[in-house]
Design a protein around this motif. Structure first.
Motif, PDB file in Angstrom:
ATOM      1  N   THR A 143       0.772  -1.242  -0.085  1.00 36.66           N
ATOM      2  CA  THR A 143      -0.039  -0.010   0.006  1.00 36.66           C
ATOM      3  C   THR A 143       0.962   1.306  -0.032  1.00 36.66           C
ATOM      4  O   THR A 143       0.450   2.414  -0.679  1.00 36.66           O
ATOM      5  CB  THR A 143      -0.782   0.074   1.250  1.00 36.66           C
ATOM      6  OG1 THR A 143      -1.770  -1.097   1.023  1.00 36.66           O
ATOM      7  CG2 THR A 143      -1.784   1.296   1.310  1.00 36.66           C
ATOM      8  N   SER A 144       1.753   1.479   0.797  1.00 36.33           N
ATOM      9  CA  SER A 144       2.921   2.407   0.880  1.00 36.33           C
ATOM     10  C   SER A 144       3.438   2.789  -0.402  1.00 36.33           C
ATOM     11  O   SER A 144       3.804   3.739  -0.801  1.00 36.33           O
ATOM     12  CB  SER A 144       3.837   2.202   2.008  1.00 36.33           C
ATOM     13  OG  SER A 144       4.805   1.085   1.644  1.00 36.33           O
ATOM     14  N   LEU A 145       3.541   1.998  -1.153  1.00 28.90           N
ATOM     15  CA  LEU A 145       4.201   2.083  -2.543  1.00 28.90           C
ATOM     16  C   LEU A 145       3.431   2.390  -3.666  1.00 28.90           C
ATOM     17  O   LEU A 145       3.737   2.528  -4.985  1.00 28.90           O
ATOM     18  CB  LEU A 145       5.013   0.688  -3.066  1.00 28.90           C
ATOM     19  CG  LEU A 145       6.183   0.426  -2.171  1.00 28.90           C
ATOM     20  CD1 LEU A 145       6.876  -0.802  -2.575  1.00 28.90           C
ATOM     21  CD2 LEU A 145       7.160   1.577  -2.255  1.00 28.90           C
ATOM     22  N   ILE A 146       1.981   2.408  -3.451  1.00 31.84           N
ATOM     23  CA  ILE A 146       0.963   2.927  -4.609  1.00 31.84           C
ATOM     24  C   ILE A 146       1.536   4.320  -5.243  1.00 31.84           C
ATOM     25  O   ILE A 146       1.421   4.292  -6.625  1.00 31.84           O
ATOM     26  CB  ILE A 146      -0.275   2.742  -4.171  1.00 31.84           C
ATOM     27  CG1 ILE A 146      -1.005   1.378  -3.908  1.00 31.84           C
ATOM     28  CG2 ILE A 146      -1.270   3.539  -4.947  1.00 31.84           C
ATOM     29  CD1 ILE A 146      -2.310   1.284  -3.281  1.00 31.84           C
ATOM     30  N   PRO A 147       1.659   5.087  -4.628  1.00 35.51           N
ATOM     31  CA  PRO A 147       2.079   6.457  -5.202  1.00 35.51           C
ATOM     32  C   PRO A 147       3.341   6.118  -6.191  1.00 35.51           C
ATOM     33  O   PRO A 147       3.352   6.656  -7.282  1.00 35.51           O
ATOM     34  CB  PRO A 147       2.358   7.230  -3.936  1.00 35.51           C
ATOM     35  CG  PRO A 147       1.708   6.852  -2.790  1.00 35.51           C
ATOM     36  CD  PRO A 147       1.711   5.357  -2.940  1.00 35.51           C
ATOM     37  N   VAL A 148       4.332   5.223  -5.795  1.00 31.13           N
ATOM     38  CA  VAL A 148       5.485   5.081  -6.511  1.00 31.13           C
ATOM     39  C   VAL A 148       5.179   4.372  -7.903  1.00 31.13           C
ATOM     40  O   VAL A 148       5.740   4.764  -9.084  1.00 31.13           O
ATOM     41  CB  VAL A 148       6.577   4.282  -5.639  1.00 31.13           C
ATOM     42  CG1 VAL A 148       7.806   4.024  -6.450  1.00 31.13           C
ATOM     43  CG2 VAL A 148       6.930   5.055  -4.564  1.00 31.13           C
ATOM     44  N   PHE A 149       4.324   3.254  -7.714  1.00 27.32           N
ATOM     45  CA  PHE A 149       3.915   2.558  -8.793  1.00 27.32           C
ATOM     46  C   PHE A 149       3.361   3.471  -9.820  1.00 27.32           C
ATOM     47  O   PHE A 149       3.572   3.522 -11.153  1.00 27.32           O
ATOM     48  CB  PHE A 149       2.990   1.628  -8.392  1.00 27.32           C
ATOM     49  CG  PHE A 149       2.376   0.889  -9.719  1.00 27.32           C
ATOM     50  CD1 PHE A 149       3.090   0.001 -10.539  1.00 27.32           C
ATOM     51  CD2 PHE A 149       1.134   1.182  -9.919  1.00 27.32           C
ATOM     52  CE1 PHE A 149       2.370  -0.620 -11.576  1.00 27.32           C
ATOM     53  CE2 PHE A 149       0.586   0.686 -11.020  1.00 27.32           C
ATOM     54  CZ  PHE A 149       1.230  -0.303 -12.029  1.00 27.32           C
ATOM     55  N   ILE A 150       2.171   4.345  -9.373  1.00 25.26           N
ATOM     56  CA  ILE A 150       1.428   5.051 -10.412  1.00 25.26           C
ATOM     57  C   ILE A 150       2.601   6.306 -11.127  1.00 25.26           C
ATOM     58  O   ILE A 150       2.247   6.298 -12.282  1.00 25.26           O
ATOM     59  CB  ILE A 150       0.398   5.898  -9.478  1.00 25.26           C
ATOM     60  CG1 ILE A 150      -0.605   4.832  -9.134  1.00 25.26           C
ATOM     61  CG2 ILE A 150      -0.317   7.080 -10.413  1.00 25.26           C
ATOM     62  CD1 ILE A 150      -1.565   5.533  -8.164  1.00 25.26           C
ATOM     63  N   ALA A 151       3.458   6.578 -10.295  1.00 22.09           N
ATOM     64  CA  ALA A 151       4.406   7.675 -10.822  1.00 22.09           C
ATOM     65  C   ALA A 151       5.350   7.079 -11.990  1.00 22.09           C
ATOM     66  O   ALA A 151       5.453   7.388 -13.120  1.00 22.09           O
ATOM     67  CB  ALA A 151       5.156   8.499  -9.819  1.00 22.09           C
ATOM     68  N   GLU A 152       5.854   5.763 -11.505  1.00 23.06           N
ATOM     69  CA  GLU A 152       6.806   5.168 -12.388  1.00 23.06           C
ATOM     70  C   GLU A 152       6.237   4.465 -13.611  1.00 23.06           C
ATOM     71  O   GLU A 152       6.753   4.763 -14.760  1.00 23.06           O
ATOM     72  CB  GLU A 152       7.762   4.220 -11.608  1.00 23.06           C
ATOM     73  CG  GLU A 152       8.429   4.864 -10.588  1.00 23.06           C
ATOM     74  CD  GLU A 152       9.372   3.731 -10.071  1.00 23.06           C
ATOM     75  OE1 GLU A 152       9.364   2.467 -10.530  1.00 23.06           O
ATOM     76  OE2 GLU A 152      10.263   4.054  -9.086  1.00 23.06           O
ATOM     77  N   ALA A 153       5.165   3.954 -13.380  1.00 27.42           N
ATOM     78  CA  ALA A 153       4.472   3.139 -14.546  1.00 27.42           C
ATOM     79  C   ALA A 153       3.891   4.377 -15.795  1.00 27.42           C
ATOM     80  O   ALA A 153       4.011   4.178 -16.749  1.00 27.42           O
ATOM     81  CB  ALA A 153       3.100   2.357 -13.862  1.00 27.42           C
ATOM     82  N   GLY A 154       3.257   5.377 -14.864  1.00 23.15           N
ATOM     83  CA  GLY A 154       2.746   6.590 -15.984  1.00 23.15           C
ATOM     84  C   GLY A 154       3.804   7.048 -16.516  1.00 23.15           C
ATOM     85  O   GLY A 154       3.630   7.450 -17.783  1.00 23.15           O
ATOM     86  N   ALA A 155       4.965   7.346 -16.140  1.00 27.53           N
ATOM     87  CA  ALA A 155       6.074   7.827 -16.819  1.00 27.53           C
ATOM     88  C   ALA A 155       6.382   6.943 -17.921  1.00 27.53           C
ATOM     89  O   ALA A 155       7.056   7.330 -19.027  1.00 27.53           O
ATOM     90  CB  ALA A 155       7.258   8.210 -15.874  1.00 27.53           C
TER      91      ALA A 155
END
Length: 487
Positions: free
Chosen positions: A357-369
């Protein structure tokens, strides 16, 4: 004299009745293609048993004639795991006639249902006895309990009640050798050896045919607070989840992150006059439920305090709390219509991933980029349960791009998204299963030891590869395990 095929079909007709052995294309149409129309197939027949004993006899007949079986519930799957291939050699085993509620025990807080019972019917059966069956899905009117068990579905209330695995106390399963495993007693503690039911939860019909399930039930909530809030970004959403659970604990029942593109697509196809709950076009929103079973406790003040403090701290820009059950339903309708709205917008590439759960923002940012660099203008449709780390991270094509050109790059998009998931030690499938869609990714990202154990379990329980062959594990992987076991 009958041909081999005719004698086989006559054998099936003798078990379930001629009316329940479908062979004409027009009659089989709804059973041989998935909801998204990505995996159209052609079955040898569709067989519709009405009891566990009939399933046993159908399995025996198919084993005798070397005919593979594809178990099917409501056929709402998204990964090509419950429809036949194009060979016309497979028999679809539809459990749609097995809909009995075998019993509800409100004092034990359990309910036993046949596998073809829909999730909605299960909810209604529990409610009739003053109990809650908490599994809730957008497709609950057609998804069956056998189907959700086969993929270990989570649904919208997973944060409080857990996914199907946590809700399941027992199963009845027809095995490849015709024996029936019955563990439907509804016991919460049974330490007499291996917990065999766990093998079949999430196995997508590859190890046996689940014919009945015993589920946990719960007291129904007396108070439900539903709110929609505009959050600063995904990091703020994760922090809001922490604040809410800190204030009201397990009463946080659902917590759904919804990106702007997902909401915009719903509003572009307002099937029921839907509207944006808040005046500003926020980039990210959260829809959550807080529920309480006790009439003596009211969590509303605590929820309002959390929202007020979050607005002061800049985590939340605006929020609305539903003033009635109807308003709550309208808010949830926005979330539930995201998959259908995206379908109406054209082709889409779907992912069902899980990270911490804590890595959701990281995933969204990296996958989106990564996606934007590879395909400028691609539109991520991001929504999901957040509380358990599960995101439905889908993509719609860039404006002006041809459908065929977008579809041609599906493998590339999958690889980019799954690579980010792997770097974050996540899972490529949270609740939709593997089926045929994610098989290559499973082989790439699952550990060799785990894959070997899966193949050995499959071989042990289904040595002739009768049940759903070529789904989850490829046929050649199972054949290799079979050969190794005979050396």
């Amino acid at each position: 004299m009958q041909s081999g095929s005719d004698s086989f079909l006559a054998l099936l007709s003798g078990i379930v009745g001629t009316a329940n052995v479908l062979t004409r294309d027009v009659d089989m149409a709804r059973y041989v293609s998935d909801w998204r129309r990505n995996y159209p197939g052609a079955a040898r027949a569709v067989v519709r048993p009405a009891s566990t004993s009939e399933v046993v006899r159908v399995v025996a007949a198919c084993g005798l004639h070397g005919v593979p079986l594809v178990p099917q519930g409501g056929n709402t799957g998204l990964v090509g795991g419950s429809t036949p291939d194009a060979s016309r050699t497979e028999v679809v085993l539809s459990l749609g006639r097995m809909t009995a509620v075998r019993g509800v025990d409100p004092l034990n807080n359990t309910m036993t249902l046949e596998a073809g019972c829909t999730v909605l019917a299960a909810q209604e059966a529990a409610a009739a006895q003053g109990r809650l069956f908490p599994l809730s899905l957008a497709s609950e009117g057609s998804a069956t309990v056998g189907g959700v068990l086969s993929t270990n579905a989570g649904g919208e209330q997973v944060l409080r009640y857990g996914n199907t695995r946590e809700l399941t106390l027992g199963v009845e399963v027809v095995l490849a050798d015709g024996q029936v495993l019955d563990s439907l007693a509804g016991l919460r503690k049974d330490n007499t050896g291996y917990d065999l039911k766990q093998l079949f939860i999430g196995s997508e019909g590859t190890l046996g045919v689940v014919t009945a399930v015993t589920f946990k039930l719960f007291p129904p909530p007396r108070t439900v607070i539903t709110a929609w809030m505009a959050v600063r970004d995904p990091q703020a959403a994760v922090e809001m989840l922490s604040r809410l659970t800190g204030a009201v604990g397990e009463r946080v029942t659902a917590f759904e992150l919804i990106g702007r593109e997902a909401l915009s697509q719903v509003l572009a196809h307002p099937l029921a006059g839907m509207r944006d709950p808040l005046p500003d076009n926020c980039a990210w929103a959260v829809l959550f439920d807080v529920s309480e079973t006790s009439p003596r406790l009211d969590p509303r003040p605590a929820v309002e305090d959390v929202l007020g403090e979050a607005m002061e701290d800049g985590l939340v820009a605006d929020a609305v709390i539903a003033a009635s059950e109807r308003q709550a339903h309208e808010l949830w309708a926005l979330r539930d219509h995201v998959p259908e709205a995206q379908r109406l917008c054209g082709p889409s590439i779907k992912h069902d991933i899980c990270v911490a759960t804590s890595l959701i923002p990281v995933f969204i940012a990296e996958a989106g980029a990564a996606l934007e660099q590879a395909m400028p203008g691609i539109r991520p449709v991001c929504f999901g349960h957040v509380g358990d780390g599960n995101l439905h991270y889908n993509q719609s094509k860039p404006a002006g791009m041809a459908d065929d050109a977008f579809r041609a790059r599906e493998d590339e998009v999958h690889e980019l998204v799954h690579a980010v998931v792997a770097r974050l030690h996540g899972s490529i499938s949270a609740e939709h299963g593997i089926g045929r869609l994610k098989q290559a990714a499973l082989l790439r990202y699952k550990s060799p030891v785990a894959l070997d154990l899966m193949a050995r379990v499959k071989t042990a329980l289904d040595p002739l590869n009768t049940f759903n062959p070529g789904r989850v594990l490829p046929r050649e992987r199972v054949s290799l395990a079979t050969s190794s076991s005979h050396r």
